[in-house]
Each structure stands twice: as structure tokens, then as C-alpha cells.
Design a protein around this motif. Sequence first.
Motif, PDB file in Angstrom:
ATOM      1  N   GLU A  19       6.540  72.886 -98.502  1.00 58.64           N
ATOM      2  CA  GLU A  19       6.978  73.518 -99.746  1.00 58.64           C
ATOM      3  C   GLU A  19       8.045  74.570 -99.460  1.00 58.64           C
ATOM      4  N   VAL A  20       9.050  74.612-100.320  1.00 59.90           N
ATOM      5  CA  VAL A  20      10.143  75.573-100.204  1.00 59.90           C
ATOM      6  C   VAL A  20      10.066  76.532-101.382  1.00 59.90           C
ATOM      7  N   THR A  21      10.117  77.820-101.101  1.00 59.49           N
ATOM      8  CA  THR A  21      10.022  78.857-102.128  1.00 59.49           C
ATOM      9  C   THR A  21      11.401  79.141-102.711  1.00 59.49           C
ATOM     10  N   THR A  22      11.531  79.031-104.012  1.00 59.22           N
ATOM     11  CA  THR A  22      12.816  79.267-104.667  1.00 59.22           C
ATOM     12  C   THR A  22      13.088  80.766-104.776  1.00 59.22           C
ATOM     13  N   PRO A  23      14.357  81.162-104.878  1.00 58.45           N
ATOM     14  CA  PRO A  23      14.682  82.587-105.044  1.00 58.45           C
ATOM     15  C   PRO A  23      14.017  83.212-106.266  1.00 58.45           C
ATOM     16  N   ALA A  24      13.912  82.466-107.361  1.00 61.38           N
ATOM     17  CA  ALA A  24      13.280  83.018-108.565  1.00 61.38           C
ATOM     18  C   ALA A  24      11.815  83.337-108.313  1.00 61.38           C
ATOM     19  N   LEU A  25      11.118  82.455-107.604  1.00 62.33           N
ATOM     20  CA  LEU A  25       9.710  82.703-107.285  1.00 62.33           C
ATOM     21  C   LEU A  25       9.582  83.873-106.315  1.00 62.33           C
ATOM     22  N   ARG A  26      10.461  83.935-105.334  1.00 61.31           N
ATOM     23  CA  ARG A  26      10.466  85.069-104.404  1.00 61.31           C
ATOM     24  C   ARG A  26      10.576  86.399-105.147  1.00 61.31           C
ATOM     25  N   GLU A  64       9.868  87.113-108.190  1.00 65.81           N
ATOM     26  CA  GLU A  64       8.681  87.363-109.003  1.00 65.81           C
ATOM     27  C   GLU A  64       7.523  87.865-108.135  1.00 65.81           C
ATOM     28  N   ILE A  65       7.362  87.268-106.959  1.00 67.22           N
ATOM     29  CA  ILE A  65       6.294  87.681-106.052  1.00 67.22           C
ATOM     30  C   ILE A  65       6.509  89.118-105.590  1.00 67.22           C
ATOM     31  N   LEU A 110       2.672  82.495-112.520  1.00 64.23           N
ATOM     32  CA  LEU A 110       4.036  82.875-112.228  1.00 64.23           C
ATOM     33  C   LEU A 110       4.997  81.868-112.858  1.00 64.23           C
ATOM     34  N   ASP A 111       6.174  82.334-113.244  1.00 64.20           N
ATOM     35  CA  ASP A 111       7.160  81.473-113.885  1.00 64.20           C
ATOM     36  C   ASP A 111       7.984  80.676-112.880  1.00 64.20           C
TER      37      ASP A 111
END
Length: 305
Positions: free
Chosen positions: A112-119, A121-122, A187-188
Motif C-alpha cells: 500500500e502507498v500512502t497518498t499526500p492527502a492521507l499523510r 490528514e494523519i 479519514l478522507d
Amino acid sequence: MSLESMILRRDAGAESSAAAVARPSTQSANVSVLILTLDEELNLPACLASVSWSDDIVVLDSFSQDRTVEIARNFGARVYQRRFDSEPAQRSFGLSEIAYKNRFVYLPDADEVTTPALRDEILTIAAEPGRPEVAFHVRSRTMFMGQWLRRSGLYPTWFVRLVEPGRVRFEREINLRTVAEGPEGRLDGHLLHYTFNKGLNAWFEKHNRYSWHEARESLKSLAAERVDWRALLFASGAVRRRALKTLSFRLPCRPLLRFLYMYLLRGGFLDGRAGFVYCRLLMTYETMIVAKMIEIQRREKGLPL
């Protein structure tokens, strides 16, 4: 299983000070990361690169035979090793027997690769120490043949990927279920799931193992569960999917029905060639489950296969 009986090896070079293993502070503005691995040299570099913003990355490896450990150490991750027995046990060990710098631990799979938007938000959550949630659900986008399977990939499916250690427990060896002991959030942002990066042979090998567990679960459901028609008609999300699955155990031509459901009702045909191939793969998986259910039943009766 006691700690002494487990096989644990720590990369001491990755821990430069006692702070590296200190218990998390509620004032921390960062998030730790835990990644489980077994022969993930193809997937791990992209996964690690997408979480490079974390100040505390841990890789819990199951004694890989490829370059997985080397890649993790070269990236600067703390590396531990433990023989794999089950996913719930491995994740529980990773959260209970390894100390982290931060309150929250992020749990991406190696593919799995974490997107910048998810980063973003975290990290926003990490900067708010008063938040009551102890677990957060994240959606993933299944990637296949260079595209997102928006319809045939069962989107949106939610997975718990951000947790407070000590406040969650894990159930079910296949299709892992995370139970939180406290408030949960959503999370979005999205994860990108590259489930086919290792090739179709690896996908078939994994689902050949999974199908044994699914076959046993199907037989248990047939013997003990009833179809929750109310959830089937009015619920949503995981509750409705569970009701659908319970119903599917009782339907004839289950593999064909799975294909028709995914390809026509879910709109897999709109995903083009990738959607067609993926829906066929799911139908093959259902065929494996049904065949193994028959095998289990015949062997229990002492009949030849």
C-alpha cells in the motif's frame, strides 16, 4: 505464546538513543509506522517512500528470504523479526511488544502507498493531542493493470489503519477484523493498494491459502448463522457486506453469481478490460472456495475426493 518462545531480532543500530523506544507522549506531533513484511522487496521501497515523513518507522519481518530487511535498514527503519503464525498474532505482537515514540501508530500493508492527502490528514490528527479517537478507518483504492478499479474493487471498503497501541485487538485470521476499545473515526484520504505487484502467481498462491479458511468459514456459517435480512436490505458498509456474504453461502452457482454481481450489479464492466479480468479472478477464487467446501465435507464423512 510467551515472549521468550518467540523469535525476535532487533536492529540495534537503528536505535540511536533511549528516546527511540520511549513510550509515546500525548503531545507528539508525529505518527509512528508499523509495516509487516515477508519477501516484500518489490513493494517495500514505494511503501517506505510514501511514509518517509514519519520519525519512527518499524518493520516487523517474518524472516524474508529476499532483500526486504536490507531495504528496510537502508531506509533507516527499525527492524524486528518474528516467525509468522497468524496475522492477528503478528499485529498484536507488533503493537504490544515494540515501543513507539508517538501516541498513534499507522499500519499500512507493504503493498500500500500512502497518498499526500492521507499523510496530511494523519499528521493533523497527531497535532491534536485532545482527540478522543483510538482508531481510524481508511479507504483503499485497488490498482490493477495501471488503473484504479473504482467499481469492481469493492470501493469504498474501510480498513483500520491508524491506531493507539493498547486500545485495539485483532480477530479473524483471514479478512482481519480490528476491534477498538474506544471511539473510532474515519479519514478522507486514500491508500493505493497494489495487490498485484508480485504478479498473478503470487496472487493465486495467496488466495489458494485463503480459500481454505473461507471454505471452513462458509461451512460454519451454514451450520450456525442465519441470514440477516434486515441488514441486507437496510444496513450499509461492513454490516451489509457480512449479510451478503452469509446469504452467498446458501446460493447455488456461487462463483457465477459472484461474477455477475461484481461485473454487472457493481458496474465492473465500466472498469474496462481490467474490470473484466479482475471479476473473472474473483469468480475463480469463489470456485476454489466451493471446491474446498466439498472436499472438507467428503473427508469428514470418510469419502474419497
